[in-house]
Enzyme design. Structure first.
Site, PDB file in Angstrom:
ATOM      1  N   GLU A   7     -12.345  51.766 -48.127  1.00  0.00           N
ATOM      2  CA  GLU A   7     -13.601  51.054 -48.362  1.00  0.00           C
ATOM      3  C   GLU A   7     -14.697  51.982 -48.853  1.00  0.00           C
ATOM      4  O   GLU A   7     -15.619  51.584 -49.540  1.00  0.00           O
ATOM      5  CB  GLU A   7     -14.036  50.356 -47.074  1.00  0.00           C
ATOM      6  CG  GLU A   7     -15.216  49.424 -47.247  1.00  0.00           C
ATOM      7  CD  GLU A   7     -15.249  48.359 -46.165  1.00  0.00           C
ATOM      8  OE1 GLU A   7     -14.181  47.854 -45.791  1.00  0.00           O
ATOM      9  OE2 GLU A   7     -16.356  48.038 -45.694  1.00  0.00           O
ATOM     10  N   ASP A 151     -11.683  48.749 -44.304  1.00  0.00           N
ATOM     11  CA  ASP A 151     -11.979  48.569 -42.877  1.00  0.00           C
ATOM     12  C   ASP A 151     -11.255  47.329 -42.341  1.00  0.00           C
ATOM     13  O   ASP A 151     -11.052  46.357 -43.054  1.00  0.00           O
ATOM     14  CB  ASP A 151     -13.493  48.400 -42.660  1.00  0.00           C
ATOM     15  CG  ASP A 151     -14.257  49.679 -43.001  1.00  0.00           C
ATOM     16  OD1 ASP A 151     -13.600  50.679 -43.343  1.00  0.00           O
ATOM     17  OD2 ASP A 151     -15.502  49.655 -42.932  1.00  0.00           O
ATOM     18  N   TYR A 362     -21.691  58.929 -39.147  1.00  0.00           N
ATOM     19  CA  TYR A 362     -21.856  57.675 -39.893  1.00  0.00           C
ATOM     20  C   TYR A 362     -22.882  56.751 -39.210  1.00  0.00           C
ATOM     21  O   TYR A 362     -22.778  56.483 -38.010  1.00  0.00           O
ATOM     22  CB  TYR A 362     -20.488  56.986 -39.973  1.00  0.00           C
ATOM     23  CG  TYR A 362     -20.437  55.807 -40.885  1.00  0.00           C
ATOM     24  CD1 TYR A 362     -20.544  55.978 -42.260  1.00  0.00           C
ATOM     25  CD2 TYR A 362     -20.273  54.522 -40.379  1.00  0.00           C
ATOM     26  CE1 TYR A 362     -20.485  54.898 -43.108  1.00  0.00           C
ATOM     27  CE2 TYR A 362     -20.215  53.437 -41.224  1.00  0.00           C
ATOM     28  CZ  TYR A 362     -20.322  53.629 -42.591  1.00  0.00           C
ATOM     29  OH  TYR A 362     -20.274  52.556 -43.430  1.00  0.00           O
TER      30      TYR A 362
END
Length: 854
Positions: A7, A151, A362
């Site tokens: 992704e 994901d 992240y």
DNA sequence: GCAAGGTC
């Protein structure tokens, strides 16, 4: 060659590292990074997408004529989509039905009539990430197997499905499969690639249903609201499944505030201190915190009015523990940063940059539990060596048990937001550093023990009336040593014992009123959205920002504008479904059914279209009412005060000729009252007291400079409260050297309100200096010891301020702490300070100020 | 000139 499609880039890299025989090689296809590696001798390549690579949209042929905009007119004068494809129109709107004729009528007024067609328009997927698609196709052509490794969630399945559709265009027969992992760790990823499955098209269809429904409702209602009363370009009135219920939350809170009936109550408060030690003064209040009965309050007060002594009747101490905070996920980071003055949207922009630079993990996560694999001690060690300011507390953490706290949400896709410990924080800019320190300190705090706060409560007798005083002292800092955010200041009480006499002063009876429920802060609104299932961790911040951008919301804490309230009211009446979170929860149910194969995308989307179509008749019928409501609201939002001449509203207007803005009377052309708009500030009206200037009767306005304190002024530049008669501040040096006589005189521009000093021989010498925008000026008759320019005194809110008027003066001292804009302005003048081109030119100042305030 | 959802 096997092609792995992730992704995002970081996932592609991680997967390569976890699967590779040795170390993967970084390669570039066109300008995109890919990772080449071998698995048991076989060639593999992985690439990251950038989220969705296709975006749903209407086909060009129903996008309505480009020149005409959101509608077009057929040769018969019929307003239709430019070309209605077969099967587009569905009952009750068919192509044969003529919505209206445009001949001889102002077409603008009829545009919403084409919206039923839009409701039933087909939707296609258009390329949104052309570069990525190019790379994807390039690699797919060479691949003998394609593995979707996006994901593991609904949007991930949809992103994977879109990618597969792109792959199919160039490699129709290549075998494809899906790898499902829920954490980017060795065990998960290898298991996923050892047990490949096929893409779940039902799940992808469910996600696509969401896309379609969001687009149809958003496009139709946004066009409807925008066209009901077209306010000119740049005045889109948007609506959407998430943004409208979010706006409705704010409007609802504002309505509660307006409906709130304050109740009177009374308080008796005073000051106590240890006997003869006024430096130990503390606040005390009557044991009855709120008297609801005025007579009772007055009776109690009559006993203590003027009292000077009291007696301690009891001392109690109680300590309480404050537990360390849980790890940050996106929402809690946004809330904590908002409390420090960084909006959720800005937080995400900064967090993204910190993540890309390797400072933090992240930033888009729901997880609030550190995974066991996280090298906590390593991170603390890294922080310790890279951040001297954190070193002592890092050492303490390393010496302790380092047992991290846990939040309620545990997912395994990403760890909670934490610092990586890498990178030198000194290289960060102001906003980045502030957010980084918040994240780093939070991380440390989650590894530390509770804080202990000791509360002391004094019971005091004053002339027979019971009083209390309370003090909180942080006795054991615990995690607070790392995390001081939101910590109250210690309130220390002097050491007193039962029976001690104290000094008492200033006992007052105060009449108060209960407060309405507070407005949402941006942080609170993000949390409320999460609670109600509105938006996702990745979208909430930008949706709030969008509501500000379309001017439905203003200020912080958040207030709805009149326009925002009018939009919610109108949609609540005619399209109530879009105004509540239920639309989202029902959509979730629908999507669950589609994902389970119990329903189909076509059916779910069609049903939603029908619901919208059912509202359109009513919406179109009420177009004029709604247009009027919007126009009234926009006017009310533009109001800055009341016209002193005719009593009508004074509003912000834009000059058609110069495109500049000014304040003008709604009574124009009968009434010609206008005022200039102070430059560089956001103007808003003052309600109630102080709304009208006592000197000249013009309205007073609130001015909000960028990142500076707001101030209130009379809007009339000629008002004695603004106007200063021309003041001679000294003699012109340049003219003196040239053998002329020139006087330096302070002026105020009537048009812009800007103040400056100019030589009476300006045409010859060009000498001009900028002046601060506010503060009474005084001449000193002195000249600067460094440059010989005159020295003036400016009266500021912080007291008198002596300055040399030459912004370029070598002896220039730093200004007393004021806003950055003002400092920037001073700098701007320094470029060619005192010469014609720089100081007097309004543009110069502005640019410089912008540079430094950015 | 539209939405919301990914991510850059």
């Amino acid at each position: 060659m096997k092609l792995v499609i992730a992704e995002k880039n970081i996932a592609a890299q991680k997967i390569a590292q976890l699967l590779a025989d040795g170390k993967p090689k970084t390669d570039k296809v066109y300008n995109t990074q890919v990772y080449r590696f071998t698995v048991q001798g076989e060639d593999w390549v992985s690439m990251g997408l950038a989220g969705h690579i296709l975006a749903p949209d209407f086909p060009d042929e129903v996008l309505f004529d480009k020149k005409q905009g959101w509608y077009s007119v057929t040769e018969d004068g019929e307003v239709l989509p430019a070309d209605v494809p077969d099967g587009l129109a569905r009952p009750p709107y068919d192509t044969k039905r003529k919505p209206f004729l445009a001949n001889g009528i102002n077409i603008k007024g009829w545009k919403v009539e084409s919206l039923p067609y839009l409701t039933w328009a087909p939707i296609i997927k258009k390329p949104a990430e052309k570069e990525i698609i190019r790379v994807l196709k390039n690699l797919a052509k060479k691949a003998d197997h394609v593995i979707i490794a996006t994901d593991f969630d609904r949007e991930g399945e949809l992103i994977g499905s879109d990618a597969l559709n792109c792959v199919r265009e160039v490699a129709p027969d290549v075998p494809t499969s899906r790898a499902r992992y829920s954490a980017l760790i060795k065990g998960e990823v290898t298991a996923a690639f050892d047990n490949l499955v096929s893409l779940d098209q039902d799940l992808a269809d469910a996600g696509e249903s969401r896309q379609y429904i969001d687009l149809i409702w958003g496009a139709v209602l946004t066009r409807y609201l925008t066209l009901a009363r077209f306010g000119g370009f740049g005045n889109v009135r948007s609506a959407g499944r998430v943004q409208t219920p979010t706006l409705a939350l704010v409007v609802e809170r504002e309505r509660e505030r307006m409906a709130f009936v304050p109740e009177d109550y009374w308080q008796i408060r005073g000051v106590g201190a240890a006997q003869g030690k006024p430096e130990t003064a503390f606040k005390m209040s009557h044991a009855t915190a709120r008297f609801t009965d005025k007579a009772a309050a007055e009776t109690a007060f009559s006993h203590v009015d003027g009292a000077t002594t009291g007696t301690i009747t009891a001392v109690s101490k109680r300590s309480r523990k404050q537990q360390p905070p849980t790890p940050f996920n996106t929402t809690s980071l946004q809330a904590a940063a908002a409390a420090e003055g960084i909006s959720p949207a800005r937080t995400m922009r900064i967090a993204e940059s910190l993540y890309m630079a390797g400072f933090i993990s992240y930033p888009r996560v729901d997880n609030t539990v550190y995974p066991r694999t996280l090298d906590i001690a390593g991170i603390v060690g890294g922080l310790s060596s890279n951040s001297p300011a954190l070193r002592p507390v890092c050492q303490k953490v390393l010496a302790g048990p380092m047992k991290p706290t846990r939040g309620k949400t545990e997912t395994t896709d990403h760890p909670p937001i934490h610092p990586t410990g890498q990178g030198d924080p000194e290289t960060l800019d102001g906003g980045q550093k502030k957010l980084y320190m918040l994240i780093a300190r939070r991380f440390l705090a989650t590894l530390m023990g509770p804080a202990t706060i000791e509360n002391t409560k004094l019971s005091i007798d004053v002339s027979g009336e019971p009083f209390t005083a309370s003090g909180d002292v942080l006795v054991d800092a615990g995690f607070r040593e790392a995390y001081p955010y939101g910590l109250k200041r210690d309130e220390q009480l002097p050491p007193l014992a039962e029976g001690d006499a104290i000094d008492v002063s200033d006992i007052k009876l105060e009449a108060k009123q209960t407060e309405p429920p507070a407005r949402y802060s941006q942080g609170r609104l993000v949390q409320e959205m999460e609670k109600r299932g509105l938006g996702t961790k990745s979208t909430r911040a930008s949706i709030i920002e969008r509501l500000y951008q379309v001017r439905y919301l203003k200020n912080d804490p958040i207030e709805p504008s009149q326009l925002g309230m009018a939009i919610v009211d109108a949609l609540h009446e005619f399209a109530p479904r879009i105004t509540t979170p239920e639309m989202t929860s029902e959509l979730e149910d629908d999507m669950t059914h589609v994902a389970a194969g119990a329903d189909t995308q076509e059916h779910v989307v069609e049903h939603s279209r029908a619901l919208l179509a059912g509202m359109l008749d009513t919406l179109i019928a009420h177009k004029d009412d709604l247009g009027e409501a919007i126009a009234d609201a926009v006017t009310a939002d533009a109001k800055v005060g009341t016209c002193p001449k005719c009593g009508k509203d004074l509003v912000m207007k834009t000059s058609a000729k110069t495109r500049g803005s000014f304040i003008g009377c709604m009574g124009w052309p009968e009434c010609d009252v206008t005022y200039p708009v102070p430059s560089g500030v956001k103007v808003s009206p003052i309600e109630g007291e102080g709304a009208v200037c006592p000197e000249c009767g013009a309205p007073r306005i609130k001015c909000q400079p960028f990142r500076q304190k707001a101030y209130e002024v009379c809007v009339n530049p000629k008002c004695p409260t603004n106007f200063e008669p021309d003041l001679v501040v000294g003699e012109c040096r340049v003219c003196a050297e040239a053998g002329r006589h020139g006087e330096l005189v302070a002026h105020k521009s009537e048009r812009s309100g800007k103040r400056f000093i100019r030589c009476t021989n300006y045409d010859e010498c060009g000498v001009s200096y900028p002046l601060p925008a506010r503060g009474k000026l005084e001449a000193t008759g002195e000249v600067c010891e460094h440059c010989g320019a005159p020295v003036v005194v400016v009266q500021t809110a912080r007291g008198p301020w002596r300055i040399c008027v030459n912004m370029d003066c070598p002896g220039k001292e730093k200004k007393p702490a004021r806003g950055r804009g003002a400092r920037g302005a001073a700098k701007g003048g320094s470029a060619k300070g005192g010469t014609r081109k720089s100081a007097a030119k309004p543009g110069a100042k502005k640019t410089a100020a912008k540079k430094t305030t950015k």
